[in-house]
Design an enzyme around this catalytic site. Sequence first.
Site, PDB file in Angstrom:
ATOM      1  N   ASN A 144     -64.330 142.140  14.254  1.00  8.79           N
ATOM      2  CA  ASN A 144     -63.061 142.364  14.937  1.00  8.79           C
ATOM      3  C   ASN A 144     -62.996 143.736  15.612  1.00  8.79           C
ATOM      4  O   ASN A 144     -63.666 144.666  15.175  1.00  8.79           O
ATOM      5  CB  ASN A 144     -61.907 142.253  13.931  1.00  8.79           C
ATOM      6  CG  ASN A 144     -61.560 140.815  13.614  1.00  8.79           C
ATOM      7  OD1 ASN A 144     -61.531 139.976  14.499  1.00  8.79           O
ATOM      8  ND2 ASN A 144     -61.307 140.536  12.351  1.00  8.79           N
ATOM      9  N   CYS A 164     -64.126 133.192  15.628  1.00 11.88           N
ATOM     10  CA  CYS A 164     -63.025 133.501  14.713  1.00 11.88           C
ATOM     11  C   CYS A 164     -62.750 132.260  13.881  1.00 11.88           C
ATOM     12  O   CYS A 164     -63.033 131.136  14.310  1.00 11.88           O
ATOM     13  CB  CYS A 164     -61.787 133.909  15.507  1.00 11.88           C
ATOM     14  SG  CYS A 164     -60.346 134.347  14.497  1.00 11.88           S
ATOM     15  N   TYR A 244     -51.042 135.596  13.843  1.00 11.07           N
ATOM     16  CA  TYR A 244     -50.963 136.912  14.478  1.00 11.07           C
ATOM     17  C   TYR A 244     -49.820 137.017  15.485  1.00 11.07           C
ATOM     18  O   TYR A 244     -49.427 138.121  15.843  1.00 11.07           O
ATOM     19  CB  TYR A 244     -52.300 137.255  15.146  1.00 11.07           C
ATOM     20  CG  TYR A 244     -53.397 137.462  14.141  1.00 11.07           C
ATOM     21  CD1 TYR A 244     -53.652 138.723  13.602  1.00 11.07           C
ATOM     22  CD2 TYR A 244     -54.168 136.401  13.693  1.00 11.07           C
ATOM     23  CE1 TYR A 244     -54.638 138.914  12.653  1.00 11.07           C
ATOM     24  CE2 TYR A 244     -55.154 136.576  12.746  1.00 11.07           C
ATOM     25  CZ  TYR A 244     -55.384 137.827  12.233  1.00 11.07           C
ATOM     26  OH  TYR A 244     -56.359 138.019  11.281  1.00 11.07           O
TER      27      TYR A 244
END
Length: 421
Positions: A144, A164, A244
């Site tokens: 990340n 991911c 997120y």
Amino acid sequence: MKLAVVGGGSTYTPELIDGFARLRDTLPVEELVLVDPAADRLALVGGLARRIFAKQGHPGRITTTADLDAGVEGADAVLLQLRVGGQAARDQDETWPLECGCVGQETTGAGGLAKAMRTVPVVLDIAERVRRANPDAWIIDFTNPVGIVTRALLRAGHKAVGLCNVAIGFQRKFARLLDIAPGEVHLDHVGLNHLSWELGVRLGGPDGENVLPRLLAEHGDTLAGDLRMPRQILDRLGAVPSYYLRYFYAHDEVVREQGTSPSRASQVAAMEKELLAMYGDPALDEKPELLARRGGAFYSEAAVDLAASLLGGGGSAVQVVNTYNDGTLPFLADDAVIEVQARVDGTGATPLPVPALDPMYAGLLAHVTAYEDLALEAALRGGRERVFRALLAHPLVGQYAYAETLTDRLIAHNREHFAWA
């Protein structure tokens, strides 16, 4: 087939090893090298990795080394899963932005910029050494912030695809709710890394029946609870946002929560200490249940699938990955890195067409992509003004007074990692 894992001493690694062992028909690994400078951790993780292979009857050989060049020599694919600065740096990323009333998170906002700036130069150095060792090797980036790191790799001409576990996590969740096999679930997954939405859930393939309305009607409360968002938001969107998006849709609420609870980094550090103690038990020969709380669920399945497809094996033809936009989202530059369904084979990843997006999604994607442009420049070239410009452009910062203060704090907390500071 030889694979190398850079950051192989991570507590994530047994999840990956378990996937390699179970899915050996999809990805027949003959040699697996775990590369990590942390000798103590590497010894513990490597020992457990060998025991997992032995228990599951995998004939492959697992070796460990601190020598990056030796580890990647002759590798067909190299997986990157490193954390520059460790959990201590992550703890800072999640803490000092809160002092300005901004969200503290390691992949987005001011903390995400700090992580990108520490990480990009290190990853590019590793990638150059991989290219010297084997120009044909694929680089699979799980490090990340995946979107920015993958863009740095592609811009430097490396054979790279970003990965991911958000999409595969949703696929598995939806399959459980629908009581069908995961392979029957195809996602209309659109966005950037850690800024994505499931706009459709199709049965059987990209052209299958869209059952997302049924999922929202029958399981909306469950999905909203998992995301810690109000049910009404999912209903009004008609989509399932990634977790997120909560940093954007409920920023102030998240900041209040973060100000009264331990950082995620401190929780993970305690968990890692416990995991490493478990890994040192010579009787342990499978990934422990605690690892599921560490994060990265289903990472192994996604990584095996991607590596197999890139290396000409039996991976799925269509997967959610991070790769160049190349006109897929017409409001973004071709060299923006997006996270969408793509056709993956030995030549790389080609995004599937995406229908025109509602401005509610397109506007935020364009905004964050502009930030990522500036973040990459700051990571590659350094300088206080570039840091400031990236922070001012980020929708989670956006005010010049915050950007000024956060710039000073970002540099102060990361000076040891910046040659220019």
